[in-house]
Design an enzyme around this catalytic site. Sequence first.
Site, mmCIF file in Angstrom:
data_model
loop_
_atom_site.group_PDB
_atom_site.id
_atom_site.type_symbol
_atom_site.label_atom_id
_atom_site.label_comp_id
_atom_site.label_asym_id
_atom_site.label_seq_id
_atom_site.Cartn_x
_atom_site.Cartn_y
_atom_site.Cartn_z
ATOM 1 N N ASP A 21 5.029 0.071 7.065
ATOM 2 C CA ASP A 21 4.941 -0.167 5.626
ATOM 3 C C ASP A 21 5.926 -1.277 5.277
ATOM 4 O OD1 ASP A 21 3.885 1.013 2.900
ATOM 5 O OD2 ASP A 21 6.012 0.602 2.620
ATOM 6 N N GLU A 23 7.787 -3.653 2.048
ATOM 7 C CA GLU A 23 8.065 -3.932 0.640
ATOM 8 C C GLU A 23 8.215 -5.444 0.535
ATOM 9 O OE1 GLU A 23 7.701 -1.633 -1.473
ATOM 10 O OE2 GLU A 23 7.654 0.001 0.004
ATOM 11 N N HIS A 162 7.942 4.184 -2.526
ATOM 12 C CA HIS A 162 7.981 2.714 -2.518
ATOM 13 C C HIS A 162 9.201 2.166 -1.773
ATOM 14 C CE1 HIS A 162 4.487 2.245 -5.061
ATOM 15 N NE2 HIS A 162 4.994 3.109 -5.913
ATOM 16 N N ASP A 167 7.728 5.610 3.037
ATOM 17 C CA ASP A 167 6.273 5.482 2.916
ATOM 18 C C ASP A 167 5.593 5.481 4.279
ATOM 19 O OD1 ASP A 167 6.679 5.366 0.244
ATOM 20 O OD2 ASP A 167 5.865 3.350 -0.068
#
Length: 560
Positions: A21, A23, A162, A167
Amino acid sequence: MQASLTDIGEPLSSTTFVVVDLETTGASPRDCAITEIGAVKTRGGEVVGEFQTLVDPGMAIPPMIVALTGITQAMVTTAPRIGAVLPAFLEFLGDAVLVAHNARFDVGFLKAACQAEGYAWPRVEVVDTVLIARRAVTKEEAPNRKLSTLARVFGTRVTPNHRALEDARATSEVLHGMLERLAAFGITHREDLDALRNPVPGTLRRKATMADRVPAKPGVYVFRGPRGEALYVGTSRNLRSRVKSYFTRGETRRGIREMLELAVSVDTTVCASELEANVLEVRLIAQLRPRYNRRSTRPEKTAWVKLTDERYPRLAVSRSAEGSAAWLGPLRSAGAAREAIETLQDALGVRTCTTRLPITPRTNARACILKETGGCSAPCVRGAESEYEATASATQAVLDGDLSPVVATLSAAVAEHAERLNYEKAREVRDGLSSLIDAAARQTRLRSLQACTIVAVRPLEDGWELAACARGRLSGSARVSSGVWAAADRLRAQAASLEWDETVLVEEQELVLRWLERPGTRLLYVDGQWSSPVHGAAQHARWVDARRSDRDDATSAGRR
């Protein structure tokens, strides 16, 4: 007999997954950058490793993203840049199956980062949990496919928030929950995952039984239609796995899907080496002309440049090297052949007209404008016959491999055009010279290979791979763990006893040459002379490399 893992595929319980994952500062990898990477590696439902790091994006983080992720500018100030992070992440990934929720987003950013930093993107299988959720979860359970919704459905221990690692942990739990549910529907092996992304119609899935009697060995396969006609020819290191994959993985190519609907049987031939399989594939495609193969189906379309057999010869594109004492090639396309012809016409003054000229020019014959501009020595008018004989002799020498005079003339022309800032014309002359040199170099390599018999060997992890070629053709191959010289002697004797027709497939010769020229190949026997002239076309390879570099740059620019 119990089937081996090679025969039945890799169970999902033994598959290594890396759930990732990211960001980022925004939605597009073109304008935004990664701020955090989190990844979880699992095997058999157990976590075997985790990866997490903040990343300095090299740009300001928008306030909306700060509010969503909690990652502030101060947090990434001392973090490493993405170029320093990628090697560690790619090593962590290895050859595992890469999993992400909405994988297009995460993989898009990772690929863009690899391209920007000069790292090759690994050829890993990618699984999107959003797509799997469409098969594993009903609308009543989950009105949408958001990670937070799926985490609630499967009761994950980690709540998505998030942040990359949290995540990724939640996505990993969701993945295993869905796979456990799908096992009841036959999704039990790694090869079955593709069926989730691209569903296979039942009519095709039932044809998977064609692979039951196919050996799990390297070789060539031929799909056949209702009348026994060849539909498609291919190669594989594992014939059974490859044939089965056609009916268990969703085929997106329209032509191949149509072929599979027609196929009723498959023939296979086990080969001793990858080279033998590739050569057999080329031969079968040329022989059977299967309608669904696009490559190698028309060997007679190979382009050559020849000097016509007439009193005042000219250059022409030919589909065969036969019937002419002077020829050049094979070239890579008819367009390259025309480039080479135009280059020789400009450099040597070979006539461009296609009219068959009389032995003695007519008294009232008049030359075209090319005579005035120096582009043709004009054998069509009286008094120029001897001059054109010199032109024809010079052209014959070039086709025989002596390119130096032409290269010298055109090199000066390229420099002159560039000095005048006429770069378009300089590139045009350079490209024509490149086609000419490339064809002459290929011709030298192929002629040399056809003039001898070679037995060579390459080391493998578990033994040795041998190959023998005679007159440009592969005559035999073998794979042994010991007894290299005994195997070489057998291949040498076999090559000497074979009788060949006159057909020589250029693509087969290229395959043999690439195998012989690979680092690590050792020559055991060379009967005849296998050589490359010091003063041959290969000494001018920089012109070919310059054109190829331009094409690579243009391709890279187009991808960006």
